[in-house]
Design an enzyme around this catalytic site. Structure first.
Site, PDB file in Angstrom:
ATOM      1  N   SER A   1      57.412 -85.184   0.027  1.00 51.91           N
ATOM      2  CA  SER A   1      57.051 -86.541  -0.411  1.00 51.91           C
ATOM      3  C   SER A   1      58.040 -87.592   0.074  1.00 51.91           C
ATOM      4  O   SER A   1      57.644 -88.645   0.595  1.00 51.91           O
ATOM      5  CB  SER A   1      56.991 -86.578  -1.939  1.00 51.91           C
ATOM      6  OG  SER A   1      56.084 -85.628  -2.408  1.00 51.91           O
ATOM      7  N   GLY A   2      59.332 -87.346  -0.110  1.00 50.53           N
ATOM      8  CA  GLY A   2      60.343 -88.334   0.262  1.00 50.53           C
ATOM      9  C   GLY A   2      60.458 -88.493   1.766  1.00 50.53           C
ATOM     10  O   GLY A   2      60.529 -89.626   2.289  1.00 50.53           O
TER      11      GLY A   2
ATOM     12  N   GLU B   1      59.829 -80.080   9.929  1.00 52.01           N
ATOM     13  CA  GLU B   1      59.424 -79.369   8.706  1.00 52.01           C
ATOM     14  C   GLU B   1      59.265 -77.888   9.077  1.00 52.01           C
ATOM     15  O   GLU B   1      58.524 -77.567   9.998  1.00 52.01           O
ATOM     16  CB  GLU B   1      58.124 -79.959   8.154  1.00 52.01           C
ATOM     17  CG  GLU B   1      57.438 -79.121   7.085  1.00 52.01           C
ATOM     18  CD  GLU B   1      58.314 -78.805   5.869  1.00 52.01           C
ATOM     19  OE1 GLU B   1      58.883 -79.731   5.268  1.00 52.01           O
ATOM     20  OE2 GLU B   1      58.444 -77.603   5.546  1.00 52.01           O
TER      21      GLU B   1
ATOM     22  N   THR C   1      56.877 -79.514  -1.551  1.00 45.90           N
ATOM     23  CA  THR C   1      56.645 -78.840  -2.828  1.00 45.90           C
ATOM     24  C   THR C   1      55.461 -79.452  -3.569  1.00 45.90           C
ATOM     25  O   THR C   1      54.602 -78.737  -4.072  1.00 45.90           O
ATOM     26  CB  THR C   1      57.917 -78.932  -3.700  1.00 45.90           C
ATOM     27  OG1 THR C   1      58.970 -78.268  -3.009  1.00 45.90           O
ATOM     28  CG2 THR C   1      57.713 -78.280  -5.056  1.00 45.90           C
ATOM     29  N   CYS C   2      55.393 -80.770  -3.636  1.00 46.04           N
ATOM     30  CA  CYS C   2      54.347 -81.422  -4.433  1.00 46.04           C
ATOM     31  C   CYS C   2      52.952 -80.996  -3.984  1.00 46.04           C
ATOM     32  O   CYS C   2      52.131 -80.579  -4.789  1.00 46.04           O
ATOM     33  CB  CYS C   2      54.492 -82.942  -4.328  1.00 46.04           C
ATOM     34  SG  CYS C   2      53.110 -83.822  -5.050  1.00 46.04           S
TER      35      CYS C   2
ATOM     36  N   CYS D   1      52.858 -79.972  -7.690  1.00 43.81           N
ATOM     37  CA  CYS D   1      51.990 -80.851  -8.493  1.00 43.81           C
ATOM     38  C   CYS D   1      50.499 -80.672  -8.205  1.00 43.81           C
ATOM     39  O   CYS D   1      49.695 -80.576  -9.139  1.00 43.81           O
ATOM     40  CB  CYS D   1      52.335 -82.319  -8.226  1.00 43.81           C
ATOM     41  SG  CYS D   1      54.084 -82.648  -8.115  1.00 43.81           S
TER      42      CYS D   1
ATOM     43  N   GLY E   1      61.842 -72.650 -20.364  1.00 47.76           N
ATOM     44  CA  GLY E   1      61.281 -73.489 -21.422  1.00 47.76           C
ATOM     45  C   GLY E   1      61.126 -74.928 -20.995  1.00 47.76           C
ATOM     46  O   GLY E   1      60.991 -75.819 -21.831  1.00 47.76           O
TER      47      GLY E   1
ATOM     48  N   ILE F   1      57.960 -76.355 -15.935  1.00 45.65           N
ATOM     49  CA  ILE F   1      57.167 -75.374 -15.195  1.00 45.65           C
ATOM     50  C   ILE F   1      56.741 -74.222 -16.097  1.00 45.65           C
ATOM     51  O   ILE F   1      55.571 -73.800 -16.089  1.00 45.65           O
ATOM     52  CB  ILE F   1      57.946 -74.883 -13.950  1.00 45.65           C
ATOM     53  CG1 ILE F   1      58.171 -76.057 -12.988  1.00 45.65           C
ATOM     54  CG2 ILE F   1      57.218 -73.735 -13.260  1.00 45.65           C
ATOM     55  CD1 ILE F   1      58.964 -75.724 -11.730  1.00 45.65           C
TER      56      ILE F   1
ATOM     57  N   ARG G   1      63.718 -78.496 -24.242  1.00 47.10           N
ATOM     58  CA  ARG G   1      64.977 -79.089 -24.707  1.00 47.10           C
ATOM     59  C   ARG G   1      65.222 -80.391 -23.928  1.00 47.10           C
ATOM     60  O   ARG G   1      64.979 -80.453 -22.724  1.00 47.10           O
ATOM     61  CB  ARG G   1      66.125 -78.096 -24.452  1.00 47.10           C
ATOM     62  CG  ARG G   1      67.399 -78.407 -25.192  1.00 47.10           C
ATOM     63  CD  ARG G   1      68.356 -77.248 -25.076  1.00 47.10           C
ATOM     64  NE  ARG G   1      68.739 -76.976 -23.689  1.00 47.10           N
ATOM     65  CZ  ARG G   1      69.735 -77.603 -23.057  1.00 47.10           C
ATOM     66  NH1 ARG G   1      70.433 -78.522 -23.673  1.00 47.10           N
ATOM     67  NH2 ARG G   1      70.025 -77.290 -21.800  1.00 47.10           N
TER      68      ARG G   1
ATOM     69  N   THR H   1      58.130 -86.250  -7.831  1.00 49.03           N
ATOM     70  CA  THR H   1      57.544 -86.744  -6.579  1.00 49.03           C
ATOM     71  C   THR H   1      57.613 -88.272  -6.425  1.00 49.03           C
ATOM     72  O   THR H   1      58.086 -88.766  -5.399  1.00 49.03           O
ATOM     73  CB  THR H   1      56.070 -86.277  -6.494  1.00 49.03           C
ATOM     74  OG1 THR H   1      56.083 -84.858  -6.443  1.00 49.03           O
ATOM     75  CG2 THR H   1      55.350 -86.838  -5.296  1.00 49.03           C
TER      76      THR H   1
HETATM   77  P1  NDP Z   1      63.722 -77.314 -16.162  1.00 48.03           P
HETATM   78  O1  NDP Z   1      65.090 -77.720 -15.821  1.00 48.03           O
HETATM   79  O2  NDP Z   1      62.760 -78.322 -16.687  1.00 48.03           O
HETATM   80  O3  NDP Z   1      63.800 -76.130 -17.231  1.00 48.03           O
HETATM   81  C1  NDP Z   1      64.532 -74.955 -16.962  1.00 48.03           C
HETATM   82  C2  NDP Z   1      64.392 -74.027 -18.143  1.00 48.03           C
HETATM   83  O4  NDP Z   1      64.984 -72.771 -17.809  1.00 48.03           O
HETATM   84  C3  NDP Z   1      65.090 -74.534 -19.383  1.00 48.03           C
HETATM   85  O5  NDP Z   1      64.316 -74.181 -20.505  1.00 48.03           O
HETATM   86  C4  NDP Z   1      66.415 -73.774 -19.356  1.00 48.03           C
HETATM   87  O6  NDP Z   1      66.923 -73.553 -20.644  1.00 48.03           O
HETATM   88  C5  NDP Z   1      66.006 -72.452 -18.738  1.00 48.03           C
HETATM   89  N1  NDP Z   1      67.094 -71.827 -17.999  1.00 48.03           N
HETATM   90  C6  NDP Z   1      67.891 -72.409 -17.081  1.00 48.03           C
HETATM   91  N2  NDP Z   1      68.779 -71.533 -16.592  1.00 48.03           N
HETATM   92  C7  NDP Z   1      68.538 -70.364 -17.215  1.00 48.03           C
HETATM   93  C8  NDP Z   1      69.138 -69.075 -17.147  1.00 48.03           C
HETATM   94  N3  NDP Z   1      70.153 -68.824 -16.339  1.00 48.03           N
HETATM   95  N4  NDP Z   1      68.628 -68.092 -17.931  1.00 48.03           N
HETATM   96  C9  NDP Z   1      67.601 -68.347 -18.767  1.00 48.03           C
HETATM   97  N5  NDP Z   1      67.005 -69.560 -18.874  1.00 48.03           N
HETATM   98  C10 NDP Z   1      67.473 -70.541 -18.120  1.00 48.03           C
HETATM   99  O7  NDP Z   1      63.194 -76.601 -14.869  1.00 48.03           O
HETATM  100  P2  NDP Z   1      61.742 -76.241 -14.333  1.00 48.03           P
HETATM  101  O8  NDP Z   1      61.976 -75.094 -13.447  1.00 48.03           O
HETATM  102  O9  NDP Z   1      60.757 -76.109 -15.429  1.00 48.03           O
HETATM  103  O10 NDP Z   1      61.359 -77.535 -13.494  1.00 48.03           O
HETATM  104  C11 NDP Z   1      62.254 -78.064 -12.509  1.00 48.03           C
HETATM  105  C12 NDP Z   1      62.039 -79.533 -12.340  1.00 48.03           C
HETATM  106  O11 NDP Z   1      60.847 -79.766 -11.622  1.00 48.03           O
HETATM  107  C13 NDP Z   1      61.870 -80.311 -13.631  1.00 48.03           C
HETATM  108  O12 NDP Z   1      63.084 -80.681 -14.197  1.00 48.03           O
HETATM  109  C14 NDP Z   1      61.066 -81.492 -13.213  1.00 48.03           C
HETATM  110  O13 NDP Z   1      61.941 -82.504 -12.777  1.00 48.03           O
HETATM  111  C15 NDP Z   1      60.255 -80.965 -12.044  1.00 48.03           C
HETATM  112  N6  NDP Z   1      58.861 -80.726 -12.453  1.00 48.03           N
HETATM  113  C16 NDP Z   1      58.109 -81.759 -12.911  1.00 48.03           C
HETATM  114  C17 NDP Z   1      56.811 -81.556 -13.293  1.00 48.03           C
HETATM  115  C18 NDP Z   1      55.995 -82.694 -13.810  1.00 48.03           C
HETATM  116  O14 NDP Z   1      56.354 -83.842 -13.559  1.00 48.03           O
HETATM  117  N7  NDP Z   1      54.913 -82.436 -14.532  1.00 48.03           N
HETATM  118  C19 NDP Z   1      56.188 -80.246 -13.234  1.00 48.03           C
HETATM  119  C20 NDP Z   1      57.071 -79.219 -12.750  1.00 48.03           C
HETATM  120  C21 NDP Z   1      58.349 -79.469 -12.374  1.00 48.03           C
HETATM  121  P3  NDP Z   1      67.913 -74.622 -21.332  1.00 48.03           P
HETATM  122  O15 NDP Z   1      67.034 -75.636 -21.994  1.00 48.03           O
HETATM  123  O16 NDP Z   1      68.707 -73.804 -22.284  1.00 48.03           O
HETATM  124  O17 NDP Z   1      68.765 -75.196 -20.244  1.00 48.03           O
END
Ligand code: NDP
Length: 451
Positions: free
Chosen positions: A15-16, A35, A42-43, A48, A176, A179, A204, A310
């Site tokens: 995207s960027g 590329e 990714t998007c 997405c 959590g 994704i 969180r 994105t």
């Molecule tokens: P996030 O950072 O949102 O969440 C990661 C999760 O994994 C948290 O719950 C975290 O727990 C847990 N975690 C991290 N490290 C470990 C570990 N070593 N062991 C166990 N659990 C762990 O990441 P995502 O992968 O869900 O998404 C990445 C990014 O992509 C997002 O931040 C967002 O910016 C983007 N995205 C946006 C979307 C949208 O706009 N709809 C959709 C999908 C992705 P804890 O809370 O304890 O840190």
């Protein structure tokens, strides 16, 4: 006549990168873009777009149930994953072609191969060719992060979610965040028996009230959620996987997805050799103009680990082009960026959570929770939830959190008002649109809590 092969060399066609390349070329710059995989990044290819199509696919059983409640003699049959995946592949190929045409139409030279940085003004392509450029823009994005543990090679990441030959019957999702929660809802909607483990409470960092509403609905949709749990070991049993978790849980699943965050994709890119400073997560460190410590090298999007969304990458890429080639110095404003988590129910959020706002000063909290007309008529007891966090002193709306159907659409509109600094009284001065869910945003009269 420039001493360089190109005015701009963009590494990464997501995207960027494509936005920066196209706008820069429009300003008359001689631009190249490399590329290594598929244009769109990714998007479009593994984020997405395919995710949202899966969200739509997973919503039909609920829609048919609702149709029945409205009097339709509607029945849903089995979900044909292979048919869906074929259509999905075709759609992504169509979108990829649009991206390619967009670049070619703008006069951008495309290299379908990996490029690495070798010097402040030089990149090397995978075929060994060296190309010089006055400016280099790094827009390579990120990749899923999976922690190290015994058997971690057996787990899937979000990159694999669109490639199943057949859908698993049971699935463990670890994580959590966006994704993990989105795929938990998607897979459950498609009929998969989903278990979700996370080391901490789900979502969180998001507003607590909104999270509670979402988690409650996810559980009632049949998703088995266990928090405070990490996996020690995954064992491959042939077609399925035995997991051993920190709470001594031993279970077998058809598939295990890790959605434990994403990391910038800078490894092996040559940036450190070229003198570019990286942060502790491997992110490219940049200033407000997306410029690194090496004046000719810039970076936008997820690789900078600012806000991994994105539209943010697109804005950063556009601002870069305006600044460098359009004689319009522009920075991306990272404040009040709205986003949506496409769980079911959907979650739209903008601005501060209640806890974040309270750290800055006294707040008033306005809440509305009600059964929306459409689903209530069908006998669905799940409420829609809307929350406004208001500064007691300035009256501005500091945060808005919406859980319910079309929350993503609603929050986009609210974000405009918030970006303009609208006060609660200005929300209230706006006449409601009736009957809608969003009308509650302008009719919440008394605070549920006040400092
Ligand atoms: P996030 O950072 O949102 O969440 C990661 C999760 O994994 C948290 O719950 C975290 O727990 C847990 N975690 C991290 N490290 C470990 C570990 N070593 N062991 C166990 N659990 C762990 O990441 P995502 O992968 O869900 O998404 C990445 C990014 O992509 C997002 O931040 C967002 O910016 C983007 N995205 C946006 C979307 C949208 O706009 N709809 C959709 C999908 C992705 P804890 O809370 O304890 O840190």
């Amino acid at each position: 006549m420039s001493d360089f092969d190109f005015d701009l060399f963009v590494i990464g066609g997501g995207s960027g990168g494509v936005r920066a390349a196209r706008i820069s070329a429009g300003y008359g710059a001689k631009v190249a873009l490399a590329e290594e995989y598929r244009l769109g990044g990714t998007c479009v290819i593994r984020g997405c777009v395919p995710k949202k199509l899966m969200v739509y696919a997973s919503g039909f059983p609920g829609a048919v149930e609702e149709a029945q409640a409205y009097g339709w003699d509607a029945q849903i049959g089995a979900f044909d994953w292979t048919k869906f995946r074929g259509k999905l592949d075709a759609e992504l190929t169509r979108l990829e072609a649009i991206y390619r045409r967009g670049q070619e139409g703008a006069g951008v030279t495309l290299y379908d191969q990996r490029a690495t940085v070798v010097a402040p003004h030089e990149v090397q392509l995978a075929d060994g060719t060296r190309v010089s450029a006055k400016h280099i823009l790094v827009a390579v994005g990120g990749k899923p992060f999976v922690p190290e543990f015994e058997g971690c090679e057996h787990v899937l990441t979000s990159n694999d979610m669109f490639k199943f030959d057949t859908l698993p019957k049971t699935m463990l999702i670890v994580g959590g965040g966006y994704i993990a929660c989105e795929f938990a809802c998607i897979m459950a909607g498609l009929g998969v028996d989903v278990t979700l483990f996370n080391r901490s409470p789900l979502l969180r960092g998001f507003d607590t009230d909104a999270r509670d509403v979402i988690i409650g609905q996810m559980e009632r949709a049949g998703i088995k959620i266990h928090t405070g749990v990490v996996i020690d070991k995954v064992e491959c049993l042939g077609d399925d996987f035995r997991i051993h978790a920190s709470d001594n849980r031993d279970e077998v699943f058809d598939a295990v997805l890790y959605a434990t965050g994403r990391v910038p994709l800078t490894e092996g890119l040559g940036l450190e050799d070229a003198g570019v400073k990286l942060g502790s997560r491997g992110e490219v460190l940049v200033d407000a103009y997306s410029q690194t410590n090496i004046p000719s090298i810039f970076a936008v999007g997820d690789v900078t680990d600012r806000i991994a969304l994105t539209p943010v990458a697109i804005r950063e890429g556009h601002a870069f082009a305006d600044t460098i080639f359009g004689a319009k110095p522009t920075t991306m404003d990272h404040d009040l960026v709205a986003s949506a988590v496409f769980t079911q129910p959907e979650f739209g959020t903008c601005g501060l959570t209640e806890d974040e706002a309270r750290e800055k000063g006294p707040v008033e909290i306005y809440l509305s929770s009600f059964k929306p007309m459409k689903s209530a008529f069908a006998g669905n007891p799940e409420p829609v939830f809307l929350k406004l966090v208001v500064s007691k002193e300035h009256r501005t709306v500091l945060g808005c959190h919406i859980v319910g159907e079309s929350a993503g659409e609603m929050i986009q509109m609210v974000a405009i008002a918030m970006k303009m600094g609208a006060t609660k009284e200005q929300f209230d001065a706006t006449c409601a649109v009736h009957p809608t869910m969003a009308e509650e945003l302008v009719t919440m009269r008394s605070p549920a809590r006040t400092d």
